[in-house]
Design a protein around this motif. Structure first.
Motif, PDB file in Angstrom:
ATOM      1  N   GLY A 364       0.808  -1.223   0.000  1.00  0.00           N
ATOM      2  CA  GLY A 364       0.000   0.000   0.000  1.00  0.00           C
ATOM      3  C   GLY A 364       0.836   1.265   0.000  1.00  0.00           C
ATOM      4  N   LEU A 365       2.143   1.112   0.211  1.00  0.00           N
ATOM      5  CA  LEU A 365       3.055   2.257   0.182  1.00  0.00           C
ATOM      6  C   LEU A 365       4.070   2.041  -0.932  1.00  0.00           C
ATOM      7  CD1 LEU A 365       3.811   2.927   3.956  1.00  0.00           C
ATOM      8  CD2 LEU A 365       2.475   4.352   2.432  1.00  0.00           C
ATOM      9  N   GLU A 366       3.627   2.119  -2.148  1.00  0.00           N
ATOM     10  CA  GLU A 366       4.520   1.915  -3.275  1.00  0.00           C
ATOM     11  C   GLU A 366       5.479   3.094  -3.394  1.00  0.00           C
ATOM     12  OE1 GLU A 366       2.114   1.283  -6.650  1.00  0.00           O
ATOM     13  OE2 GLU A 366       1.461  -0.726  -6.037  1.00  0.00           O
ATOM     14  N   VAL A 367       6.750   2.780  -3.535  1.00  0.00           N
ATOM     15  CA  VAL A 367       7.782   3.810  -3.662  1.00  0.00           C
ATOM     16  C   VAL A 367       8.264   3.818  -5.103  1.00  0.00           C
ATOM     17  CG1 VAL A 367      10.027   4.609  -2.870  1.00  0.00           C
ATOM     18  CG2 VAL A 367       8.472   3.476  -1.270  1.00  0.00           C
ATOM     19  N   THR A 368       8.108   4.929  -5.766  1.00  0.00           N
ATOM     20  CA  THR A 368       8.489   5.022  -7.177  1.00  0.00           C
ATOM     21  C   THR A 368       9.904   5.541  -7.360  1.00  0.00           C
ATOM     22  OG1 THR A 368       7.495   7.228  -7.278  1.00  0.00           O
ATOM     23  CG2 THR A 368       6.109   5.378  -7.917  1.00  0.00           C
ATOM     24  N   GLY A 369      10.496   6.070  -6.315  1.00  0.00           N
ATOM     25  CA  GLY A 369      11.857   6.590  -6.417  1.00  0.00           C
ATOM     26  C   GLY A 369      12.290   7.149  -5.087  1.00  0.00           C
ATOM     27  N   PRO A 370      13.449   7.803  -5.045  1.00  0.00           N
ATOM     28  CA  PRO A 370      13.910   8.416  -3.788  1.00  0.00           C
ATOM     29  C   PRO A 370      12.878   9.403  -3.267  1.00  0.00           C
ATOM     30  CG  PRO A 370      15.641   8.417  -5.447  1.00  0.00           C
ATOM     31  CD  PRO A 370      14.390   8.003  -6.154  1.00  0.00           C
ATOM     32  N   SER A 371      12.491   9.219  -2.015  1.00  0.00           N
ATOM     33  CA  SER A 371      11.413  10.044  -1.460  1.00  0.00           C
ATOM     34  C   SER A 371      11.916  11.344  -0.862  1.00  0.00           C
ATOM     35  CB  SER A 371      10.657   9.259  -0.379  1.00  0.00           C
ATOM     36  OG  SER A 371      11.520   8.941   0.689  1.00  0.00           O
ATOM     37  N   GLY A 372      13.174  11.349  -0.422  1.00  0.00           N
ATOM     38  CA  GLY A 372      13.662  12.548   0.258  1.00  0.00           C
ATOM     39  C   GLY A 372      12.854  12.825   1.507  1.00  0.00           C
ATOM     40  N   PHE A 373      12.322  11.745   2.095  1.00  0.00           N
ATOM     41  CA  PHE A 373      11.407  11.867   3.221  1.00  0.00           C
ATOM     42  C   PHE A 373      12.197  12.012   4.518  1.00  0.00           C
ATOM     43  CE2 PHE A 373       8.117  10.193   6.087  1.00  0.00           C
ATOM     44  CZ  PHE A 373       7.025  10.879   5.612  1.00  0.00           C
ATOM     45  N   SER A 374      11.798  12.914   5.365  1.00  0.00           N
ATOM     46  CA  SER A 374      12.508  13.086   6.634  1.00  0.00           C
ATOM     47  C   SER A 374      11.528  13.428   7.743  1.00  0.00           C
ATOM     48  CB  SER A 374      13.562  14.194   6.517  1.00  0.00           C
ATOM     49  OG  SER A 374      12.948  15.431   6.249  1.00  0.00           O
ATOM     50  N   TRP A 375      11.787  12.933   8.916  1.00  0.00           N
ATOM     51  CA  TRP A 375      10.961  13.257  10.084  1.00  0.00           C
ATOM     52  C   TRP A 375      11.820  13.041  11.315  1.00  0.00           C
ATOM     53  CZ3 TRP A 375       9.747   9.219  13.578  1.00  0.00           C
ATOM     54  CH2 TRP A 375      10.063   7.927  13.129  1.00  0.00           C
ATOM     55  N   GLY A 376      11.472  13.716  12.366  1.00  0.00           N
ATOM     56  CA  GLY A 376      12.248  13.598  13.596  1.00  0.00           C
ATOM     57  C   GLY A 376      13.683  14.013  13.350  1.00  0.00           C
ATOM     58  N   GLY A 377      14.604  13.325  13.960  1.00  0.00           N
ATOM     59  CA  GLY A 377      16.013  13.644  13.804  1.00  0.00           C
ATOM     60  C   GLY A 377      16.832  12.785  14.742  1.00  0.00           C
ATOM     61  N   LEU A 378      18.125  13.012  14.751  1.00  0.00           N
ATOM     62  CA  LEU A 378      18.992  12.290  15.678  1.00  0.00           C
ATOM     63  C   LEU A 378      19.066  13.034  17.008  1.00  0.00           C
ATOM     64  CD1 LEU A 378      21.924  11.300  13.291  1.00  0.00           C
ATOM     65  CD2 LEU A 378      20.098   9.821  14.164  1.00  0.00           C
ATOM     66  N   PRO A 379      19.193  12.310  18.109  1.00  0.00           N
ATOM     67  CA  PRO A 379      19.299  12.979  19.415  1.00  0.00           C
ATOM     68  C   PRO A 379      20.535  13.875  19.464  1.00  0.00           C
ATOM     69  CG  PRO A 379      18.927  10.622  19.658  1.00  0.00           C
ATOM     70  CD  PRO A 379      19.218  10.862  18.223  1.00  0.00           C
ATOM     71  N   GLU A 380      20.354  15.059  19.966  1.00  0.00           N
ATOM     72  CA  GLU A 380      21.477  15.995  20.045  1.00  0.00           C
ATOM     73  C   GLU A 380      22.466  15.547  21.121  1.00  0.00           C
ATOM     74  OE1 GLU A 380      19.924  19.857  20.717  1.00  0.00           O
ATOM     75  OE2 GLU A 380      18.777  19.916  18.847  1.00  0.00           O
ATOM     76  N   GLY A 381      23.744  15.618  20.782  1.00  0.00           N
ATOM     77  CA  GLY A 381      24.787  15.310  21.758  1.00  0.00           C
ATOM     78  C   GLY A 381      25.008  13.846  22.043  1.00  0.00           C
ATOM     79  N   VAL A 382      24.315  12.960  21.307  1.00  0.00           N
ATOM     80  CA  VAL A 382      24.502  11.526  21.535  1.00  0.00           C
ATOM     81  C   VAL A 382      25.577  11.013  20.587  1.00  0.00           C
ATOM     82  CG1 VAL A 382      23.426   9.255  21.491  1.00  0.00           C
ATOM     83  CG2 VAL A 382      22.113  11.236  22.270  1.00  0.00           C
ATOM     84  N   ARG A 383      26.627  10.461  21.130  1.00  0.00           N
ATOM     85  CA  ARG A 383      27.719   9.927  20.336  1.00  0.00           C
ATOM     86  C   ARG A 383      28.256   8.677  21.018  1.00  0.00           C
ATOM     87  NH1 ARG A 383      28.547  10.414  15.076  1.00  0.00           N
ATOM     88  NH2 ARG A 383      30.653   9.740  14.533  1.00  0.00           N
ATOM     89  N   GLY A 384      28.345   7.601  20.266  1.00  0.00           N
ATOM     90  CA  GLY A 384      28.790   6.350  20.839  1.00  0.00           C
ATOM     91  C   GLY A 384      30.287   6.306  21.085  1.00  0.00           C
ATOM     92  N   SER A 385      30.674   5.600  22.119  1.00  0.00           N
ATOM     93  CA  SER A 385      32.083   5.472  22.477  1.00  0.00           C
ATOM     94  C   SER A 385      32.763   4.389  21.627  1.00  0.00           C
ATOM     95  CB  SER A 385      32.209   5.115  23.959  1.00  0.00           C
ATOM     96  OG  SER A 385      33.521   4.728  24.273  1.00  0.00           O
ATOM     97  N   GLU A 386      34.059   4.567  21.411  1.00  0.00           N
ATOM     98  CA  GLU A 386      34.854   3.573  20.692  1.00  0.00           C
ATOM     99  C   GLU A 386      35.945   2.991  21.591  1.00  0.00           C
ATOM    100  OE1 GLU A 386      36.392   4.813  16.936  1.00  0.00           O
ATOM    101  OE2 GLU A 386      34.489   4.404  15.973  1.00  0.00           O
ATOM    102  N   LYS A 387      35.716   2.990  22.872  1.00  0.00           N
ATOM    103  CA  LYS A 387      36.758   2.593  23.818  1.00  0.00           C
ATOM    104  C   LYS A 387      36.701   1.130  24.230  1.00  0.00           C
ATOM    105  CE  LYS A 387      37.119   7.252  25.789  1.00  0.00           C
ATOM    106  NZ  LYS A 387      37.005   8.063  27.029  1.00  0.00           N
ATOM    107  N   ASP A 388      35.687   0.417  23.804  1.00  0.00           N
ATOM    108  CA  ASP A 388      35.556  -0.981  24.210  1.00  0.00           C
ATOM    109  C   ASP A 388      36.610  -1.825  23.487  1.00  0.00           C
ATOM    110  OD1 ASP A 388      33.384  -2.993  25.528  1.00  0.00           O
ATOM    111  OD2 ASP A 388      34.186  -3.847  23.679  1.00  0.00           O
ATOM    112  N   LEU A 389      37.504  -2.460  24.236  1.00  0.00           N
ATOM    113  CA  LEU A 389      38.620  -3.203  23.643  1.00  0.00           C
ATOM    114  C   LEU A 389      38.144  -4.399  22.818  1.00  0.00           C
ATOM    115  CD1 LEU A 389      41.224  -3.135  26.568  1.00  0.00           C
ATOM    116  CD2 LEU A 389      41.137  -1.693  24.519  1.00  0.00           C
ATOM    117  N   LYS A 390      37.161  -5.116  23.333  1.00  0.00           N
ATOM    118  CA  LYS A 390      36.628  -6.255  22.588  1.00  0.00           C
ATOM    119  C   LYS A 390      35.943  -5.784  21.310  1.00  0.00           C
ATOM    120  CE  LYS A 390      35.950  -9.438  26.482  1.00  0.00           C
ATOM    121  NZ  LYS A 390      34.955 -10.248  27.238  1.00  0.00           N
ATOM    122  N   GLY A 391      35.307  -4.632  21.402  1.00  0.00           N
ATOM    123  CA  GLY A 391      34.668  -4.069  20.226  1.00  0.00           C
ATOM    124  C   GLY A 391      35.684  -3.668  19.172  1.00  0.00           C
ATOM    125  N   LEU A 392      36.791  -3.053  19.613  1.00  0.00           N
ATOM    126  CA  LEU A 392      37.860  -2.655  18.683  1.00  0.00           C
ATOM    127  C   LEU A 392      38.453  -3.890  18.008  1.00  0.00           C
ATOM    128  CD1 LEU A 392      39.612   0.090  20.844  1.00  0.00           C
ATOM    129  CD2 LEU A 392      38.440   0.458  18.659  1.00  0.00           C
TER     130      LEU A 392
END
Length: 409
Positions: A364-392
């Motif tokens: 029911g939501l057929e997409v014919t091409g790039p919609s350029g659709f936007s809503w909301g946003g990213l939380p301000e000031g939220v940034r993930g850490s890269e300090k986890d040794l196992k993760g690295l």
């Protein structure tokens, strides 16, 4: 003569009692043969009158015991009777109109109704009867699919405003109470294997052999009645290759932290929540973990840039899922709720309905091409850490694994 006089007095007293007890009823001798005998049969007449009085007295007791309950039952049934016409959006609108309002096919609506019918029939509304399943689903989906307020919906469908609220909120609670029926984390070995294989069918993500899910984040501005103000909240979703949501979490933006989310805590305590060696892919707002891969912040080498580029399709897929949610459920644009708990009920209902639409392959939501659709946003000031040794360490291993693969291989 004296005995007959005594008997006559007794009969007279009983007769008077009968007349007093049941003034609206006539004593019909034809119904009581003993009363039609001759005057000499005084004892028989007294016996008949006493039986009549006993019968009426017993009937009166039964009425005293039964009538109030019967009346209560009748009144109760009257209160629980649905007096409004069943809301039938399928007949009310043409196919095109229906899809423009509810953003799904009529066939999908019918399948969802069949899926939820038994579940919805058990909903109890305080002070109101339980409406037909079709009416409840119609009102709930209308509320979720449009940005209309309850007052507008009540006027449109000629239903009391308070009743619309009760019906829709009852629906939200019902879906949330059955959360795991709709938003399913793959726990069984078969489900986990299927989840891993699902991403292998997507050409642009095939290089990530152990990819288990894509995690994404979106900020919503919600008007909370409890705060009398608009409050930013964070929506965190994890979905599989079929674009079905397998985890949903909502928190106030000021209090959000991935590690504090239910899935964050679960993965930290029990890595076996996902198959060994598997991982999620998330963007830069998420912390780097052995089970959560994020882009490299500082691209020091060409290999780093290639790796980040390989992650891009995952982020694009996340945007497509968020895009589908917002276009199908317009209430996300103007979300209002009593409190944060109700926001969670609404979002869980939206995710559940989204999963059903995906299950039934609704287009029911057929997409014919790039919609350029936007809503909301990213939380301000939220940034993930890269300090986890196992993760690295895990990302370095993954970097060597995927970058060495030629495109299309």
């Amino acid at each position: 003569m004296e005995e007959r006089a005594v008997l006559a007095n007794i009969a007279s007293i009983i007769t008077k009692d009968l007349l007093i007890d049941q003034p609206s009823m006539n004593i019909n001798a034809g119904k009581y043969p003993l009363l039609s005998f001759g005057e000499d049969d005084d004892e028989a007449e007294i016996f008949a009158l006493m039986q009549r009085k006993r019968s009426l007295a017993a009937g009166g007791k039964r009425k005293l015991l039964q009538d109030p309950e019967d009346r209560k039952q009748d009144l109760k049934q009257a209160r629980l009777e649905w007096h409004h016409a069943e809301l039938n959006l399928l007949h009310r609108y043409t196919d095109n109109q229906f899809e423009s309002y509810l953003h799904m096919r009529k066939h999908t609506f019918l399948k969802i109704q069949q899926t939820l019918e038994e579940m919805l029939s058990g909903i109890a509304l305080p002070g109101y009867p339980t409406p037909p399943a079709q009416t409840m689903l119609s009102l709930a989906l209308w509320k979720l699919s449009t940005d209309e307020h309850f007052e507008e919906i009540a006027r449109k469908f000629k239903l009391p405003w308070a009743l619309c609220q009760q019906v829709v909120r009852g629906f939200w609670h019902c879906i949330s109470d059955n959360y795991e029926s709709f938003i399913k984390w793959p726990n069984s070995l078969a489900a986990q294997r299927s989840t891993l294989q699902g991403y292998q069918k997507l050409e642009k993500l095939r290089c990530f052999r152990e990819l288990f899910g894509i995690i994404t984040l979106r900020r919503l501005d919600v008007f909370l009645e409890s705060e009398h103000a608009e409050v930013p909240v964070v929506l965190q979703l994890i979905f599989n290759a079929e674009r079905k949501i397998i985890d949903c979490y909502v928190e106030l933006a000021v209090e959000y932290n991935f590690e504090d989310s239910p899935i964050g805590q679960t993965l930290a305590l029990n890595p076996r929540t996902m198959p060994a060696g598997s991982y999620l892919i998330g963007n830069g707002v998420f912390p780097l973990k052995s089970y959560l891969v994020r882009p490299i912040d500082t691209e020091c080498f060409r290999k780093d840039a290639v790796f980040n580029e390989l992650l891009r399709p995952a982020f694009q897929l996340a945007e497509q899922v968020l895009d589908t949610l917002a276009r199908r459920f317009n209430t996300l644009y103007a979300l209002e709720a009593r409190d944060l708990n109700e926001v969670r009920l609404i979002v869980e209902s939206i995710c559940a309905m989204h999963n059903l639409c995906e299950e039934f392959h609704d287009d029911g939501l057929e997409v014919t091409g790039p919609s350029g659709f936007s809503w909301g946003g990213l939380p301000e000031g939220v940034r993930g850490s890269e300090k986890d040794l196992k993760g690295l360490q895990r990302r370095v291993e993954l970097l060597d694994e995927v970058v060495a693969i030629e495109p299309g291989e």
